[in-house]
Scaffold this active site. Structure first.
Site, mmCIF file in Angstrom:
data_model
loop_
_atom_site.group_PDB
_atom_site.id
_atom_site.type_symbol
_atom_site.label_atom_id
_atom_site.label_comp_id
_atom_site.label_asym_id
_atom_site.label_seq_id
_atom_site.Cartn_x
_atom_site.Cartn_y
_atom_site.Cartn_z
ATOM 1 N N ASP A 1 16.165 -26.310 -21.942
ATOM 2 C CA ASP A 1 16.005 -26.285 -23.324
ATOM 3 C C ASP A 1 16.325 -27.494 -23.878
ATOM 4 O OD1 ASP A 1 18.606 -25.960 -23.534
ATOM 5 O OD2 ASP A 1 18.378 -23.979 -24.893
ATOM 6 N N HIS A 2 16.802 -27.801 -25.101
ATOM 7 C CA HIS A 2 17.217 -28.978 -25.951
ATOM 8 C C HIS A 2 18.611 -29.380 -25.160
ATOM 9 C CE1 HIS A 2 17.550 -25.626 -28.207
ATOM 10 N NE2 HIS A 2 18.726 -26.197 -28.833
ATOM 11 N N CYS B 1 19.859 -24.604 -19.653
ATOM 12 C CA CYS B 1 20.149 -24.429 -21.212
ATOM 13 C C CYS B 1 21.674 -24.523 -21.433
ATOM 14 C CB CYS B 1 19.602 -22.876 -21.519
ATOM 15 S SG CYS B 1 20.423 -21.641 -20.812
ATOM 16 N N GLY B 2 22.037 -24.360 -22.493
ATOM 17 C CA GLY B 2 23.389 -24.428 -22.937
ATOM 18 C C GLY B 2 24.394 -23.733 -22.054
ATOM 19 N N THR B 3 24.478 -22.644 -21.589
ATOM 20 C CA THR B 3 25.181 -21.875 -20.954
ATOM 21 C C THR B 3 24.446 -21.622 -19.516
ATOM 22 O OG1 THR B 3 24.265 -19.770 -21.629
ATOM 23 C CG2 THR B 3 26.252 -20.678 -22.774
ATOM 24 N N GLY B 4 23.180 -21.504 -19.489
ATOM 25 C CA GLY B 4 22.283 -21.181 -18.126
ATOM 26 C C GLY B 4 22.206 -19.654 -18.248
ATOM 27 N N GLY C 1 20.658 -17.576 -20.920
ATOM 28 C CA GLY C 1 19.684 -17.187 -21.507
ATOM 29 C C GLY C 1 18.398 -17.415 -20.480
ATOM 30 N N HIS D 1 23.627 -15.230 0.765
ATOM 31 C CA HIS D 1 23.610 -13.698 0.287
ATOM 32 C C HIS D 1 22.795 -13.231 -0.408
ATOM 33 C CE1 HIS D 1 28.019 -13.114 1.542
ATOM 34 N NE2 HIS D 1 27.668 -13.862 2.305
ATOM 35 N N ARG E 1 21.761 -8.151 7.311
ATOM 36 C CA ARG E 1 22.109 -7.210 6.158
ATOM 37 C C ARG E 1 21.867 -7.711 4.930
ATOM 38 N NH1 ARG E 1 26.733 -9.892 7.210
ATOM 39 N NH2 ARG E 1 28.204 -10.117 5.528
ATOM 40 N N HIS E 2 21.911 -8.860 4.421
ATOM 41 C CA HIS E 2 21.336 -9.403 3.161
ATOM 42 C C HIS E 2 19.956 -9.316 2.962
ATOM 43 C CE1 HIS E 2 25.698 -10.703 2.861
ATOM 44 N NE2 HIS E 2 25.392 -11.288 4.105
ATOM 45 N N ARG F 1 19.475 -5.943 1.438
ATOM 46 C CA ARG F 1 19.620 -5.685 0.057
ATOM 47 C C ARG F 1 18.901 -6.501 -0.664
ATOM 48 N NH1 ARG F 1 25.843 -6.789 2.606
ATOM 49 N NH2 ARG F 1 26.314 -4.619 3.267
HETATM 50 C C1 RB5 Z 1 20.367 -22.666 -27.539
HETATM 51 O O1 RB5 Z 1 21.038 -22.880 -28.725
HETATM 52 C C2 RB5 Z 1 21.256 -21.780 -26.746
HETATM 53 O O2 RB5 Z 1 21.290 -20.579 -26.960
HETATM 54 C C3 RB5 Z 1 20.773 -21.952 -25.377
HETATM 55 O O3 RB5 Z 1 20.748 -23.233 -24.857
HETATM 56 C C4 RB5 Z 1 21.340 -21.034 -24.155
HETATM 57 O O4 RB5 Z 1 22.471 -21.501 -24.099
HETATM 58 C C5 RB5 Z 1 20.955 -19.574 -24.253
HETATM 59 O O5 RB5 Z 1 21.490 -18.983 -23.211
#
Ligand code: RB5
Length: 146
Positions: free
Chosen positions: A8-9, A65-68, A70, A98, A132-133, A136
């Site tokens: 994303d952005h 994305c910002g955190t990975g 979403g 794994h 074994r993996h 699973r």
């Molecule tokens: C966008 O603002 C933010 O929510 C997205 O990049 C991400 O971090 C979502 O998980």
């Protein structure tokens, strides 16, 4: 190996660096966008990559994305996709050995481009251990059939 990648952005600039890295290593890259850092909705781009991995057009996917987080939540809605956010080299390696992780989700906000490049190199180079993996992972696939 064919790799589909999108962001994303908030992941756009890191995506461009990861694409350069992957191409320099000889991987065939599908850049699923976006083409600028203008604001977009991450599920739209997660879907483009997850679809390609789920139907076998690409063997691996990378989403940023910002955190990975979403991106991972959205990508896991697709059959055959095993997506998770990895923030360190050990998790990236174990996700392959794994879990046979096929979509790596990264944080554009919290990871430096240098540490991300190393993490991606490890993730791309590490094989699934099977054994074994495999049993699973097969059970995860069975959960998808319910
Ligand atoms: C966008 O603002 C933010 O929510 C997205 O990049 C991400 O971090 C979502 O998980």
């Amino acid at each position: 190996m064919k790799v589909a990648i999108a962001s994303d952005h908030r992941g756009y600039h890191l995506k461009e660096r990861v694409i350069t890295l992957l191409r320099s290593k000889g991987f065939e890259v599908f850049d699923e966008g976006p083409s600028s850092d203008a604001s977009v909705d991450y599920p739209d781009f997660a879907a483009l990559v997850a679809k390609k991995v789920g139907n076998g057009e690409a063997e691996r996917g990378i989403l940023i994305c910002g955190t990975g987080l979403g991106m991972a939540i959205a990508a896991n809605k697709f059959r055959g996709v095993r997506a998770a956010a990895c923030a360190d080299e050990v998790t990236a390696e174990l996700s392959r050995r794994h879990n046979d992780l096929n979509v790596l989700c990264l944080s554009g906000d919290m990871l430096s481009s240098r540490s991300t490049e190393r993490l991606v190199e490890i993730w791309m180079a590490t094989e699934f251990e099977g054994g074994r993996h495999q049993r699973r992972v097969d059970k995860i696939h069975q959960l998808e059939q319910r």
